[in-house]
Design a protein around this motif. Structure first.
Motif, PDB file in Angstrom:
ATOM      1  N   ARG A 259      13.187  46.447  53.523  1.00  0.00           N
ATOM      2  CA  ARG A 259      13.857  45.975  52.209  1.00  0.00           C
ATOM      3  C   ARG A 259      14.775  44.647  52.396  1.00  0.00           C
ATOM      4  N   ARG A 260      14.788  43.896  51.474  1.00  0.00           N
ATOM      5  CA  ARG A 260      15.985  42.939  51.739  1.00  0.00           C
ATOM      6  C   ARG A 260      17.283  43.158  51.763  1.00  0.00           C
ATOM      7  N   PRO A 261      18.151  42.699  52.522  1.00  0.00           N
ATOM      8  CA  PRO A 261      19.714  43.070  52.536  1.00  0.00           C
ATOM      9  C   PRO A 261      20.176  42.780  51.256  1.00  0.00           C
ATOM     10  N   PRO A 262      21.455  43.441  50.881  1.00  0.00           N
ATOM     11  CA  PRO A 262      22.119  43.204  49.843  1.00  0.00           C
ATOM     12  C   PRO A 262      22.656  41.902  49.752  1.00  0.00           C
ATOM     13  N   MET A 263      22.830  41.521  48.458  1.00  0.00           N
ATOM     14  CA  MET A 263      23.486  40.242  48.369  1.00  0.00           C
ATOM     15  C   MET A 263      24.940  40.410  48.441  1.00  0.00           C
ATOM     16  N   ARG A 264      25.547  39.378  48.892  1.00  0.00           N
ATOM     17  CA  ARG A 264      26.899  39.488  48.934  1.00  0.00           C
ATOM     18  C   ARG A 264      27.851  38.775  47.884  1.00  0.00           C
ATOM     19  N   VAL A 265      28.558  39.250  47.132  1.00  0.00           N
ATOM     20  CA  VAL A 265      29.162  38.696  45.796  1.00  0.00           C
ATOM     21  C   VAL A 265      30.482  38.721  45.819  1.00  0.00           C
ATOM     22  N   ASP A 266      31.176  37.639  45.527  1.00  0.00           N
ATOM     23  CA  ASP A 266      32.809  37.489  45.549  1.00  0.00           C
ATOM     24  C   ASP A 266      33.076  37.854  44.067  1.00  0.00           C
ATOM     25  N   CYS A 267      33.781  38.731  43.825  1.00  0.00           N
ATOM     26  CA  CYS A 267      34.210  39.168  42.371  1.00  0.00           C
ATOM     27  C   CYS A 267      35.764  38.804  42.473  1.00  0.00           C
ATOM     28  N   THR A 268      36.185  37.877  41.571  1.00  0.00           N
ATOM     29  CA  THR A 268      37.867  37.374  41.396  1.00  0.00           C
ATOM     30  C   THR A 268      38.316  37.843  40.257  1.00  0.00           C
ATOM     31  N   TYR A 269      39.338  38.607  40.409  1.00  0.00           N
ATOM     32  CA  TYR A 269      40.080  39.001  39.254  1.00  0.00           C
ATOM     33  C   TYR A 269      41.339  38.326  39.195  1.00  0.00           C
ATOM     34  N   LEU A 270      41.875  38.105  37.837  1.00  0.00           N
ATOM     35  CA  LEU A 270      43.092  37.407  37.810  1.00  0.00           C
ATOM     36  C   LEU A 270      44.058  38.705  37.457  1.00  0.00           C
ATOM     37  N   ALA A 271      44.871  38.831  38.047  1.00  0.00           N
ATOM     38  CA  ALA A 271      45.931  40.049  37.987  1.00  0.00           C
ATOM     39  C   ALA A 271      47.341  39.488  37.362  1.00  0.00           C
ATOM     40  N   THR A 272      47.659  40.038  36.133  1.00  0.00           N
ATOM     41  CA  THR A 272      48.982  39.884  35.386  1.00  0.00           C
ATOM     42  C   THR A 272      49.562  41.172  35.351  1.00  0.00           C
ATOM     43  N   VAL A 273      50.851  41.107  35.076  1.00  0.00           N
ATOM     44  CA  VAL A 273      51.689  42.536  34.784  1.00  0.00           C
ATOM     45  C   VAL A 273      52.250  42.116  33.230  1.00  0.00           C
ATOM     46  N   TRP A 274      52.486  43.237  32.612  1.00  0.00           N
ATOM     47  CA  TRP A 274      53.057  43.002  31.288  1.00  0.00           C
ATOM     48  C   TRP A 274      54.013  44.146  31.033  1.00  0.00           C
ATOM     49  N   SER A 275      55.218  43.584  30.771  1.00  0.00           N
ATOM     50  CA  SER A 275      56.408  44.606  30.615  1.00  0.00           C
ATOM     51  C   SER A 275      56.467  45.075  29.129  1.00  0.00           C
ATOM     52  N   HIS A 276      56.692  46.207  28.720  1.00  0.00           N
ATOM     53  CA  HIS A 276      57.011  46.516  27.276  1.00  0.00           C
ATOM     54  C   HIS A 276      58.657  46.294  26.842  1.00  0.00           C
ATOM     55  N   LYS A 277      59.390  45.882  27.901  1.00  0.00           N
ATOM     56  CA  LYS A 277      60.877  45.709  27.396  1.00  0.00           C
ATOM     57  C   LYS A 277      61.096  44.473  27.053  1.00  0.00           C
ATOM     58  N   THR A 278      62.497  44.315  26.438  1.00  0.00           N
ATOM     59  CA  THR A 278      62.532  43.040  25.605  1.00  0.00           C
ATOM     60  C   THR A 278      62.907  41.926  26.321  1.00  0.00           C
ATOM     61  N   GLU A 279      62.982  40.702  25.940  1.00  0.00           N
ATOM     62  CA  GLU A 279      63.001  39.561  26.636  1.00  0.00           C
ATOM     63  C   GLU A 279      63.905  39.407  27.634  1.00  0.00           C
ATOM     64  N   GLY A 280      65.050  39.904  27.632  1.00  0.00           N
ATOM     65  CA  GLY A 280      66.164  39.467  28.676  1.00  0.00           C
ATOM     66  C   GLY A 280      65.698  40.290  29.912  1.00  0.00           C
ATOM     67  N   VAL A 281      65.013  41.413  30.063  1.00  0.00           N
ATOM     68  CA  VAL A 281      64.716  42.379  31.042  1.00  0.00           C
ATOM     69  C   VAL A 281      63.396  42.267  31.544  1.00  0.00           C
ATOM     70  N   ARG A 282      62.520  41.789  30.357  1.00  0.00           N
ATOM     71  CA  ARG A 282      61.102  41.713  30.600  1.00  0.00           C
ATOM     72  C   ARG A 282      60.578  40.954  31.682  1.00  0.00           C
TER      73      ARG A 282
END
Length: 278
Positions: free
Chosen positions: A74-97
């Motif tokens: 069988r053919r070898p598996p295709m090697r695929v780069d999967c790129t994620y953009l990681a961000t974080v989101w706080s639920h707190k108010t502007e000053g602490v967020r």
């Protein structure tokens, strides 16, 4: 497949050894556009780029010995780069967020950086079964284009630019196709020809006490200056070669060259070359 990679990354972030803040945060994979407004602290992993990694492309077929039924290729598996953009989101108010988001993003960066390859205990679904032929390497860093390109990205999503990091996983994708099947070699019939003799042979190696074919190696008849590539069943041949004594030179990537002398005469034109154990 990609949804199981998402589940794998979620398992990484919820692991008992992960920082408490990461374990307590929601994990989302949706597009972080203007409608994305989480009500809890959230890590968003947006899969935004999928490309074949041609540097890791392997052309050699995979051979599997099936007892009594020969071999499948069988053919070898295709090697695929999967790129994620990681961000974080706080639920707190502007000053602490902002402070909370920077802290959480830092912990995310350090946690992901611990894994040069994804630990098998995190693998989920089709990423785990059937087993991956290669480990899943990762890399963590800033987006490739952190200036104009990222600005246009956030503008397209309708939100203000955010601090983000990129996370790349190289995944193996098996082609959905039936493998080629080859019967077990049970005997060899030798039919020498005095007018058009052909030197034939098989290249084998000992693995777990049995002789296995070595496809893809290069075999050269040194005195004739001719070479060929070994076939899927370990077979090779040189047509229109006069009878005589020759040196066969075997070259295989990652292993020392092997030389062997053969007496090529009428009635003895098939020769087995057995490589030493690696």
């Amino acid at each position: 497949m990609f949804q199981d990679l998402d589940a794998t990354l979620k398992a990484m972030l919820s692991d008992g050894e992960a920082p408490e803040a990461l374990r307590g945060a929601d994990v989302s994979f949706v597009t972080p556009d203007k409608d994305f407004k989480p009500t809890r602290d959230t890590v968003n992993l947006f899969l935004h780029d999928v490309q074949e990694n041609r540097m890791l492309r392997d052309q050699a077929p995979l051979l599997e010995h099936v007892v009594d039924d020969g071999f499948v290729s069988r053919r070898p598996p295709m090697r695929v780069d999967c790129t994620y953009l990681a961000t974080v989101w706080s639920h707190k108010t502007e000053g602490v967020r902002t402070e909370d988001e920077h802290r959480l993003l830092g912990e995310l960066f350090l946690w992901l950086s611990r894994f040069s390859v994804i630990d098998e205990r995190f693998l989920q679904g089709s990423v785990a079964q059937p087993p991956q032929l290669h480990p899943l390497p990762t890399s963590v860093g800033q987006p490739k284009d952190s200036t104009g390109g990222m600005g246009q990205f956030w503008t397209a999503l309708g939100v203000a630019p955010r601090l983000a990091l990129s996370f790349n996983v190289t995944l193996g994708l098996q082609q959905p196709e039936e493998p080629e099947r080859y019967p077990q070699v049970r005997d060899i019939q030798v039919q020498p020809s005095s007018s058009h003799p052909t030197l034939r042979g098989r290249l084998l190696q000992k693995l777990d006490g049995t002789a296995q074919p070595v496809p893809g190696a290069h075999v050269e008849v040194v005195e004739a200056g001719r070479d060929t590539v070994v076939g899927p069943l370990g077979d090779f041949s040189f047509a229109h070669l006069d009878f005589g004594t020759y040196t066969l030179l075997v070259r295989l990537a990652g292993r020392p060259d092997v030389r062997t002398r053969v007496e090529y005469v009428s009635g003895r034109d098939v020769h087995e070359v057995v490589l030493p154990q690696p």
